[in-house]
Design a protein around this motif. Structure first.
Motif, short mmCIF file in Angstrom:
data_model
loop_
_atom_site.label_atom_id
_atom_site.label_comp_id
_atom_site.label_asym_id
_atom_site.label_seq_id
_atom_site.Cartn_x
_atom_site.Cartn_y
_atom_site.Cartn_z
N ALA A 132 0.95 -1.15 0.11
CA ALA A 132 -0.09 0.11 0.02
C ALA A 132 1.02 1.27 -0.11
N PRO A 133 1.58 1.54 -1.05
CA PRO A 133 2.66 2.64 -1.09
C PRO A 133 1.61 3.96 -1.15
N THR A 134 2.16 5.10 -1.00
CA THR A 134 1.42 6.49 -1.01
C THR A 134 2.48 7.57 -1.87
N ASP A 135 3.44 7.20 -1.92
CA ASP A 135 4.52 7.82 -2.35
C ASP A 135 5.70 7.12 -3.12
N ASN A 136 6.24 7.57 -4.16
CA ASN A 136 7.29 6.87 -4.90
C ASN A 136 8.54 6.84 -4.08
N LYS A 174 19.91 12.82 -3.77
CA LYS A 174 18.97 12.01 -2.78
C LYS A 174 17.86 11.64 -3.55
N VAL A 175 17.09 10.65 -2.93
CA VAL A 175 15.79 10.11 -3.52
C VAL A 175 14.75 10.79 -3.82
N GLU A 176 14.98 12.13 -3.04
CA GLU A 176 13.59 12.97 -3.07
C GLU A 176 13.55 13.70 -4.43
N SER A 177 14.90 13.59 -5.37
CA SER A 177 14.75 13.86 -6.59
C SER A 177 13.75 13.29 -7.69
N LEU A 178 13.46 12.21 -7.14
CA LEU A 178 12.39 11.58 -8.06
C LEU A 178 10.91 11.77 -7.69
N ARG A 179 10.77 12.67 -6.65
CA ARG A 179 9.31 12.84 -6.09
C ARG A 179 8.73 13.29 -7.40
N ARG A 180 7.35 12.83 -7.35
CA ARG A 180 6.44 13.23 -8.57
C ARG A 180 6.72 12.78 -9.83
N LYS A 181 7.75 11.71 -9.91
CA LYS A 181 8.04 11.56 -11.29
C LYS A 181 7.63 10.05 -11.38
N VAL A 231 8.88 6.27 -12.60
CA VAL A 231 10.08 5.69 -12.36
C VAL A 231 10.26 4.26 -12.67
N LEU A 232 11.46 4.09 -13.61
CA LEU A 232 11.68 3.10 -14.13
C LEU A 232 12.82 2.23 -13.20
N LEU A 233 12.36 1.19 -12.33
CA LEU A 233 13.18 0.53 -11.78
C LEU A 233 14.02 -0.47 -12.55
N LEU A 234 15.18 -0.44 -13.06
CA LEU A 234 15.95 -1.35 -13.57
C LEU A 234 16.35 -2.15 -12.82
N ILE A 235 16.04 -3.43 -12.70
CA ILE A 235 16.33 -4.38 -11.72
C ILE A 235 17.14 -5.59 -12.41
N SER A 236 18.41 -5.78 -12.06
CA SER A 236 19.30 -6.79 -12.62
C SER A 236 20.47 -7.22 -11.96
N ASP A 237 21.05 -8.38 -12.31
CA ASP A 237 22.30 -8.66 -11.64
C ASP A 237 23.53 -8.15 -12.54
N PRO A 256 3.92 8.16 -9.72
CA PRO A 256 4.46 8.91 -8.65
C PRO A 256 3.87 8.70 -7.22
N LEU A 257 2.71 7.86 -7.23
CA LEU A 257 2.38 7.41 -5.80
C LEU A 257 3.05 6.11 -5.49
N GLY A 258 4.05 5.66 -6.29
CA GLY A 258 4.55 4.34 -5.79
C GLY A 258 4.04 3.15 -5.98
N ARG A 259 2.84 3.35 -6.99
CA ARG A 259 2.22 2.13 -7.20
C ARG A 259 2.80 1.51 -8.47
N VAL A 260 2.57 0.21 -8.60
CA VAL A 260 3.40 -0.36 -9.99
C VAL A 260 2.30 -0.36 -10.86
N SER A 261 2.54 0.15 -12.03
CA SER A 261 1.83 0.26 -13.31
C SER A 261 2.23 -0.64 -14.23
N ASN A 262 3.38 -1.07 -14.11
CA ASN A 262 3.99 -2.30 -14.99
C ASN A 262 4.79 -3.06 -14.21
N GLN A 263 4.68 -4.45 -13.96
CA GLN A 263 5.55 -4.97 -12.98
C GLN A 263 7.01 -5.51 -13.73
#
Length: 459
Positions: free
Chosen positions: A300-304, A331-338, A340-346, A433-440
């Motif tokens: 239940a995120p409320t902020d990215n 800082k992570v705060e630079s990403l507020r209201r954006k 965000v594509l989380l590139l997750i990899s090894d 921007p609310l931290g919700r996953v729009s595409n897993q």
């Protein structure tokens, strides 16, 4: 001569000074690692309801031994800094009634009977039978209480005021003037070694007290310390301290504690083991709490920013991000209201995927429509070669990445694997921007459509 007076003078019931022969020390030291004998002692455990308040009893013992060991420190090192400050005393629980009968009986076992019989195994059997009805931690605390009373009562008289003639007379009767005057430096140093061993034994006991308290709300971790065997070893340590102390305050002592350093090394080893297990427990407990916190946040995120912060050890570095295009930390705060594509990899992130993402990142609309990319490396290996591979990949990224792979939260990695099903293949999870996953995992769409794979952003 009465038994009590003989005890005060450090003598046996025949009026002879207590002596500790080599067999006593050999048997006592061997008892530490005698698993068969330890099992016999553990099997005497038959706790009853209505046990003693562990925290209250520990506070009493802690106050006595902290105060007493500070006195001894000042005698052993009169010009040193050790023990120079006044010890702080914990507030005591009003109305607490310690188990006086058990403490007195155990005290007699530790001081009189152990030296009279010279059979330490027999003394240990008597101790464990006397303590059978108490919890494991209370067994250690009651035994330590008995030593604390004996040890504290003796050394308290070393701080006698000149006008206190009663205390001065008792100090003389106990031989304190002869001990506290530096006429026998070797004996004084032995008292120092013994004092350190008593501190170590107190610290071991505190680990168990804290573990019992801290593990109540995480029963799945309650076996991380073998409390029974730890208490067994603590009681042996206390018995060794008591025997050595009784021997030292006798009028004759030819050995001058020559066996004590061997015991002290063994007790230190046990302490390190118990402390390490307790620290491992605290880490595991913290990970469980962090896991529960992150689960709630991911569900239940409320902020990215709040969610992305959870991916990294912000406490270790408030600026965990590295922006490749500017070569600066951020800082992570630079990403507020954006978005965000989380590139997750090894470390097997391919140059093909990097080039596709770089093309998207360089699109003017990508930034106009408030998108950003953050590389979240899932790297669970260590070593210089791993760091080099990480840095080589990072140099190819104009977007944000965590500036050190060690800053990626291990608990977050676990949730990414469980909730977003990351295995080894690179994935791109899109957050609004609310931290919700729009595409897993939008990577397959990105590979085919590039920038066109993205819908109108959520503002």
């Amino acid at each position: 001569m009465s038994t009590i007076l003989a005890h005060l003078l450090g003598m046996d019931h025949k009026g002879k000074p207590h002596q500790v022969d080599q067999s006593m020390w050999t048997n006592l030291l061997a008892s530490f690692d005698d698993e068969k004998f330890m099992k016999e002692m553990v099997n005497t455990h038959a706790p009853e309801e209505g046990d003693v308040d562990v925290q209250s009893l520990f506070h009493l013992v802690d106050n006595i031994l902290h105060g007493t060991t500070a006195i001894v420190d000042s005698i052993v090192n009169p010009t040193g800094t050790k023990g120079s400050g006044k010890p702080s005393f914990k507030p005591l629980k009003e109305g607490f009634n310690p188990p006086l009968d058990a403490i007195n009986e155990v005290g007699c076992q530790l001081t009189c009977k152990a030296l009279d019989t010279k059979n330490v195994r027999q003394t240990l059997v008597s101790l464990f039978h006397e303590l059978s009805s108490y919890s494991w931690v209370n067994k250690a605390l009651i035994t330590l209480s008995s030593l604390a009373v004996f040890y504290g009562d003796f050394w308290r008289l070393a701080r006698v005021e000149p006008l206190d003639k009663l205390a001065e007379s008792m100090a003389i009767l106990k031989g304190l003037p002869a001990i506290t005057k530096p006429t026998d430096p070797q004996k004084i140093q032995v008292f120092g070694v013994l004092n350190e061993m008593i501190k170590t034994t107190l610290n071991m006991t505190q680990c168990l007290v804290d573990f019992e308290h801290d593990s109540k709300d995480v029963p799945e971790l309650s076996t991380m310390i073998d409390v029974a065997s730890s208490v067994y070893q603590i009681i042996i340590s206390i018995l060794a301290c008591s025997i050595q102390f009784t021997s030292l305050i006798s009028t004759v002592d030819d050995n001058k504690g020559k066996d004590l350093p061997t015991f002290a090394r063994k007790v230190n080893m046990i302490h390190h083991s118990i402390k390490r297990h307790y620290e491992d427990f605290l880490q595991k407990k913290e990970e469980i709490k962090e896991y529960q916190r992150l689960q709630r946040l991911f569900n239940a995120p409320t902020d990215n920013v709040e969610l992305i912060k959870a991916l990294f050890y912000i406490k270790d570095d408030p600026q965990p991000l590295f922006l490749g295009s500017k070569k600066t930390k951020d800082k992570v705060e630079s990403l507020r209201r954006k978005n965000v594509l989380l590139l997750i990899s090894d470390l097997k992130l391919t140059s093909h995927d990097l080039s596709i993402l770089a093309k998207i990142y360089n699109e003017r609309k990508f930034h106009e429509e408030r998108y950003e990319i953050v590389w979240v490396p899932i790297i669970e290996q260590d070593g210089e070669e791993v760091i080099k591979q990480f840095q080589n990949l990072q140099l190819q990224m104009p977007w944000y990445s965590v500036h050190s792979p060690k800053l990626t939260n291990r608990v977050a990695i676990r949730i990414i694997k469980e909730k977003w099903h990351f295995r080894q293949d690179t994935m791109v999870t899109v957050l609004d921007p609310l931290g919700r996953v729009s595409n897993q995992n939008a990577l397959s769409m990105i590979r085919v459509w590039g920038w066109d794979a993205f819908p109108s952003p959520v503002l």
